[in-house]
Design an enzyme around this catalytic site. Structure first.
Site, PDB file in Angstrom:
ATOM      1  N   ILE A  69       0.846  -1.207   0.000  1.00  0.00           N
ATOM      2  CA  ILE A  69       0.000   0.000   0.000  1.00  0.00           C
ATOM      3  C   ILE A  69       0.873   1.246   0.000  1.00  0.00           C
ATOM      4  O   ILE A  69       0.581   2.228  -0.658  1.00  0.00           O
ATOM      5  CB  ILE A  69      -0.915   0.039   1.248  1.00  0.00           C
ATOM      6  CG1 ILE A  69      -1.767  -1.225   1.343  1.00  0.00           C
ATOM      7  CG2 ILE A  69      -1.809   1.271   1.206  1.00  0.00           C
ATOM      8  CD1 ILE A  69      -2.539  -1.340   2.664  1.00  0.00           C
ATOM      9  N   GLY A  70       1.916   1.219   0.753  1.00  0.00           N
ATOM     10  CA  GLY A  70       2.782   2.395   0.833  1.00  0.00           C
ATOM     11  C   GLY A  70       3.900   2.168   1.830  1.00  0.00           C
ATOM     12  O   GLY A  70       4.001   1.096   2.447  1.00  0.00           O
ATOM     13  N   VAL A  80       7.151  -0.787   5.644  1.00  0.00           N
ATOM     14  CA  VAL A  80       6.254  -0.904   4.499  1.00  0.00           C
ATOM     15  C   VAL A  80       4.899  -1.453   4.954  1.00  0.00           C
ATOM     16  O   VAL A  80       4.836  -2.322   5.815  1.00  0.00           O
ATOM     17  CB  VAL A  80       6.888  -1.854   3.445  1.00  0.00           C
ATOM     18  CG1 VAL A  80       6.015  -1.925   2.198  1.00  0.00           C
ATOM     19  CG2 VAL A  80       8.282  -1.371   3.079  1.00  0.00           C
ATOM     20  N   VAL A  81       3.826  -0.924   4.340  1.00  0.00           N
ATOM     21  CA  VAL A  81       2.476  -1.385   4.689  1.00  0.00           C
ATOM     22  C   VAL A  81       1.915  -2.218   3.530  1.00  0.00           C
ATOM     23  O   VAL A  81       1.989  -1.807   2.368  1.00  0.00           O
ATOM     24  CB  VAL A  81       1.550  -0.181   4.981  1.00  0.00           C
ATOM     25  CG1 VAL A  81       0.145  -0.647   5.341  1.00  0.00           C
ATOM     26  CG2 VAL A  81       2.119   0.674   6.118  1.00  0.00           C
ATOM     27  N   ASP A 126       2.290  12.777  16.368  1.00  0.00           N
ATOM     28  CA  ASP A 126       2.575  12.941  14.947  1.00  0.00           C
ATOM     29  C   ASP A 126       1.265  13.138  14.167  1.00  0.00           C
ATOM     30  O   ASP A 126       0.993  12.423  13.199  1.00  0.00           O
ATOM     31  CB  ASP A 126       3.363  11.749  14.419  1.00  0.00           C
ATOM     32  CG  ASP A 126       4.125  12.070  13.133  1.00  0.00           C
ATOM     33  OD1 ASP A 126       4.258  13.274  12.796  1.00  0.00           O
ATOM     34  OD2 ASP A 126       4.564  11.125  12.455  1.00  0.00           O
TER      35      ASP A 126
END
Ligand SMILES: Nc1ncnc2c1ncn2[C@@H]1O[C@H](COP(=O)(O)OP(=O)(O)OP(=O)(O)O)[C@@H](O)[C@H]1O
Length: 437
Positions: free
Chosen positions: A151-152, A158-159, A273
């Protein structure tokens, strides 16, 4: 005389008796009885322990979440959790778990977390929390962590999208597996997010900790409509699908998620965040705050913690940036910047703009101060908001970024301000203004 002397001698030699039985015999029978009872109790305790250990192993090998039980006190966990027996949230070093959601907003169903016995999944992996996935489970679900399922990528790793055989979908964050820092962040994140459930927060379903492969992964509920950054700054054409109303819905949803972290949990959680890429969206434009990787639990007595600054440039409050002092007011500042970004469609820092416009906060403040509030609205919003709604949103932005952090509103107040039709036009507010004229 001889008779009486003989009688007294007879009574001194008669053995003592209880209910006609010899006393020594009674004592002997009682001792044997007590011994037998003790033996039985001992055997019962031993058998109980063996069957409990077996039950725990079965639960974990099948991957299901064990229920919280009274056996919890024998099980060690890696961190501090709210004890389920105490909804006010005393901290316990051993033992688990669950969060009684104190906020009305919290969704149900977070009463199922429990612990793993340290022998079940290897000592270092025994996080004692949530659903445990094996590396194999996740490899299959992500098709071997293929690029197609990616996904990103973020600062932590990393996902991937994971499709499980039961039809469920998840997002697996494969953490950078350099030991030390990553493992530390992993534990922080698991402890912080694991117990939180709210409709505006991305829920953590479980984790994978495979020491042999040095792998650490977090398994989140899958949110199917990208993140806010992509929708605000991605290529969406001349007219954004994010209308004013949708933007306010996203802002209010985000505020509710953060309010739950700050005001609905004990100890409270500071996100640290808050930014547009950490606001995930579903198909109905519901906001889901994600990425608690930076979150730290704050004790109720602690008003702030000092730590290294880890937020994102442009969103970080001045006091956090300069001192590292952190409390929920820093999240409020970041939320203020996020709201400006939502209204204007501009990034917090954009070097492609003219010098006076690179810094969103400075430019925004200048525009509002010179009564050019209407000009800050994202030109990709086709229909302008009513002036009252705009004024309301602009005012919330300014209050959130107050340089005096103690003057910033709480997230709960922000929700009310954004939702209240009459804010900032309440009669008392108007009369105050009139009086000051
Ligand atoms: N639960 C989820 N469901 C769907 N997509 C997700 C989920 N979590 C993260 N993503 C997506 O995966 C990508 C990487 O996310 P990640 O949180 O790792 O990084 P980031 O937020 O972009 O950056 P940073 O790590 O600096 O916060 C993003 O596009 C994000 O939208």
């Amino acid at each position: 005389m001889s008779d009486s002397g003989g009688g007294s001698h007879k009574s001194s030699t008669t053995k003592p008796s209880v209910f006609g039985l010899n006393l020594y015999l009674v004592i002997a029978i009682c001792s044997v009885f007590i011994l037998l009872i003790s033996l039985l109790i001992f055997l019962f305790v031993c058998l109980n322990r063996v069957s409990r250990a077996r039950r725990m192993r079965v639960k974990h090998s099948s991957g299901s979440i064990p229920l919280v039980s009274k056996e919890i006190s024998e099980i060690k966990t890696v961190g501090k959790f709210i004890n389920s027996d105490d909804s006010k949230g005393k901290i316990g070093n051993e033992v688990v778990v669950v969060v009684s959601a104190t906020s009305k907003e919290a969704t149900s169903g977070f009463d199922t977390l429990s612990v793993a016995s340290s022998g079940d999944v290897g000592t270092s992996e025994a996080m004692g929390w949530g659903k445990w996935y094996s590396l194999k489970d996740l490899e299959i679900a992500t098709r071997g962590f293929s690029d197609d399922n990616m996904i990103g990528e973020g600062g932590y790793g990393v996902v991937y999208r994971a499709d499980f055989s039961d039809g469920s979908v998840a997002a697996v964050k494969n953490l950078l597996n350099n030991k030390g820092q990553a493992e530390k962040e992993f534990k922080v994140e698991v402890e912080a997010i694991g117990k939180v459930r709210h409709k505006n927060l991305v829920g953590l379903m479980g984790y994978c900790a495979d020491s042999a492969q040095s792998q650490r992964m977090l398994v989140y509920e899958y949110i199917d409509n990208g993140n806010l950054e992509q929708w605000l700054h991605g290529d969406v054409g001349p007219v954004s699908p994010l209308t004013w109303d949708i933007r306010m819905k996203i802002a209010i949803g985000t505020a509710k998620g953060l309010a739950y972290l700050h005001e609905g949990l004990e100890p409270k959680v500071v996100h640290r965040d808050v930014k547009s890429s950490n606001i995930l969206l579903d198909k109905k434009w519901n906001a889901k705050v994600s990425d608690f990787g930076l979150a730290k639990l704050l004790g109720s007595e602690t008003s702030y913690v000092t730590t290294r600054v880890m937020g994102t440039f442009g969103y970080v409050s001045p006091e956090y940036a300069s001192t590292g002092m952190l409390n929920e007011c820093s999240d409020v500042y970041s939320f203020g910047v996020l709201l400006m970004e939502i209204i204007t469609g501009r990034s917090p820092v954009d070097y492609s703009r003219p010098p006076g416009e690179m810094n969103l906060v400075d430019w925004f403040k200048g525009m509002v101060a010179s009564r050019r509030g209407e000009e800050v609205i994202d030109p990709k919003i086709k229909t302008s908001p009513p002036p009252r709604a705009l004024k309301r949103a602009l005012l919330v932005c300014l209050r959130c970024i107050d340089l005096d952090s103690s003057k910033r509103p709480k997230m709960g107040q922000i929700i009310h301000m954004l939702e209240a039709e009459d804010f900032p036009f309440r009669p008392e507010h108007r009369s105050n203004q009139e009086r000051s004229k």
